[in-house]
Scaffold this active site. Sequence first.
Site, PDB file in Angstrom:
ATOM      1  N   PRO A  92     -15.882  60.275   9.975  1.00  0.00           N
ATOM      2  CA  PRO A  92     -17.280  59.830   9.931  1.00  0.00           C
ATOM      3  C   PRO A  92     -18.138  60.549  10.965  1.00  0.00           C
ATOM      4  O   PRO A  92     -19.350  60.631  10.832  1.00  0.00           O
ATOM      5  CB  PRO A  92     -17.202  58.332  10.260  1.00  0.00           C
ATOM      6  N   GLU A 119      -7.602  54.034  12.350  1.00  0.00           N
ATOM      7  CA  GLU A 119      -8.809  54.370  13.110  1.00  0.00           C
ATOM      8  C   GLU A 119      -8.883  55.868  13.390  1.00  0.00           C
ATOM      9  O   GLU A 119      -9.668  56.317  14.205  1.00  0.00           O
ATOM     10  CB  GLU A 119      -8.817  53.605  14.445  1.00  0.00           C
ATOM     11  N   ARG A 161     -15.411  74.678  -7.339  1.00  0.00           N
ATOM     12  CA  ARG A 161     -16.351  75.119  -8.377  1.00  0.00           C
ATOM     13  C   ARG A 161     -17.113  76.374  -7.953  1.00  0.00           C
ATOM     14  O   ARG A 161     -17.738  77.029  -8.779  1.00  0.00           O
ATOM     15  CB  ARG A 161     -17.300  74.020  -8.806  1.00  0.00           C
ATOM     16  N   ASP A 176     -27.827  75.078  -9.414  1.00  0.00           N
ATOM     17  CA  ASP A 176     -27.388  73.842  -8.759  1.00  0.00           C
ATOM     18  C   ASP A 176     -28.437  73.363  -7.763  1.00  0.00           C
ATOM     19  O   ASP A 176     -29.079  74.173  -7.102  1.00  0.00           O
ATOM     20  CB  ASP A 176     -26.131  74.133  -7.918  1.00  0.00           C
TER      21      ASP A 176
HETATM   22  N1  LIG Z   1     -11.666  58.002  11.434  1.00  0.00           N
HETATM   23  C1  LIG Z   1     -12.070  56.935  11.356  1.00  0.00           C
HETATM   24  C2  LIG Z   1     -12.610  55.627  11.276  1.00  0.00           C
HETATM   25  C3  LIG Z   1     -13.381  55.271  12.358  1.00  0.00           C
HETATM   26  C4  LIG Z   1     -13.936  54.034  12.360  1.00  0.00           C
HETATM   27  C5  LIG Z   1     -13.729  53.162  11.318  1.00  0.00           C
HETATM   28  C6  LIG Z   1     -12.954  53.515  10.244  1.00  0.00           C
HETATM   29  C7  LIG Z   1     -12.396  54.741  10.195  1.00  0.00           C
HETATM   30  C8  LIG Z   1     -11.601  54.985   8.954  1.00  0.00           C
HETATM   31  N2  LIG Z   1     -11.099  56.323   8.739  1.00  0.00           N
HETATM   32  C9  LIG Z   1      -9.851  56.699   9.056  1.00  0.00           C
HETATM   33  C10 LIG Z   1      -9.692  58.014   8.723  1.00  0.00           C
HETATM   34  C11 LIG Z   1     -10.911  58.451   8.130  1.00  0.00           C
HETATM   35  C12 LIG Z   1     -11.331  59.655   7.593  1.00  0.00           C
HETATM   36  C13 LIG Z   1     -12.624  59.784   7.113  1.00  0.00           C
HETATM   37  C14 LIG Z   1     -13.495  58.702   7.170  1.00  0.00           C
HETATM   38  C15 LIG Z   1     -14.889  58.857   6.712  1.00  0.00           C
HETATM   39  C16 LIG Z   1     -15.548  60.020   6.473  1.00  0.00           C
HETATM   40  C17 LIG Z   1     -16.852  59.662   6.111  1.00  0.00           C
HETATM   41  N3  LIG Z   1     -17.885  60.501   5.763  1.00  0.00           N
HETATM   42  N4  LIG Z   1     -16.924  58.343   6.157  1.00  0.00           N
HETATM   43  N5  LIG Z   1     -15.716  57.847   6.539  1.00  0.00           N
HETATM   44  C18 LIG Z   1     -13.069  57.484   7.676  1.00  0.00           C
HETATM   45  C19 LIG Z   1     -11.786  57.364   8.157  1.00  0.00           C
END
Ligand SMILES: N#Cc1ccccc1Cn1ccc2ccc(-c3cc(N)[nH]n3)cc21
Length: 250
Positions: A92, A119, A161, A176
């Site tokens: 994220p 996490e 793609r 696109d």
């Molecule tokens: N890291 C983390 C995390 C941190 C806080 C709360 C929950 C998570 C869950 N999580 C674990 C792995 C992981 C991978 C990618 C995403 C992800 C990507 C987008 N763009 N949104 N979420 C989330 C992921």
Amino acid sequence: MRLDVVTIFPEYLDPLNVSLVGKARAHGRLDVHVHDLRAWTHDRHNTVDDTPYGGGPGMVMKTEPWGEALDTVLADGYEDGAHGPVLVVPTPSGRPFTQELAAELSTHPWLLFTPARYEGIDRRVTEEYARRLPVYEVSIGDYVLAGGEAAVLVITEAVARLLPGVLGNAESHRDDSFAPGAMANLLEGPVYTKPPRWRGHGIPEVLLSGHHGKIARWRRDEALRRTTAHRPDLIERCAPAAFDKKDREM
Ligand SMILES: N#Cc1ccccc1Cn1ccc2ccc(-c3cc(N)[nH]n3)cc21
């Protein structure tokens, strides 16, 4: 292009066997290897996570299974004569995934994805491999998923793609949204096909006119209208040609 994915949910990547990516694999344009991280655990519970140092909610993915897994995958890939990969870490907190980043990733011959769960992965794993590989930490949007596998599917499709020969009609990604050119960064306009009338809904007359110049102008105007309505932030990034007044006066 070679793609490796290390995950605790290998079945989550089954969609890479169908549609555009599946065809690219069948035609030898993509070489995809999905690996179960738990294959590199050595306890009877196949443990991949532990409690976070410093306390707090949730669990953190352990260094050792990832280290063994990535070392094995890298060794296999190099044996195949592949060039060094780039590590793609969905998170994220990563760099926003855009068409531009998709195009950048599509230039690399080997992508190694490490979708985490819980996490996230112990930070030392990324730091360790950043010593020898380019690392892309990538976010597919401002929302929090439960893990990175969905992001791998999104990134893979957007990148695949763009690979030569993957899209049937080379024109397909010419217009696109976000692709370079006069329509760059404009959202797609509406599309129509037969029948000419459906439940009282007709087709914009211009699309039946056969006048390619008027059709192209109508499509651009519709794209501008939709972009202005839904993504005004993209307007200043549009190519000047998108606002070609001369055309409008015709
Ligand atoms: N890291 C983390 C995390 C941190 C806080 C709360 C929950 C998570 C869950 N999580 C674990 C792995 C992981 C991978 C990618 C995403 C992800 C990507 C987008 N763009 N949104 N979420 C989330 C992921």
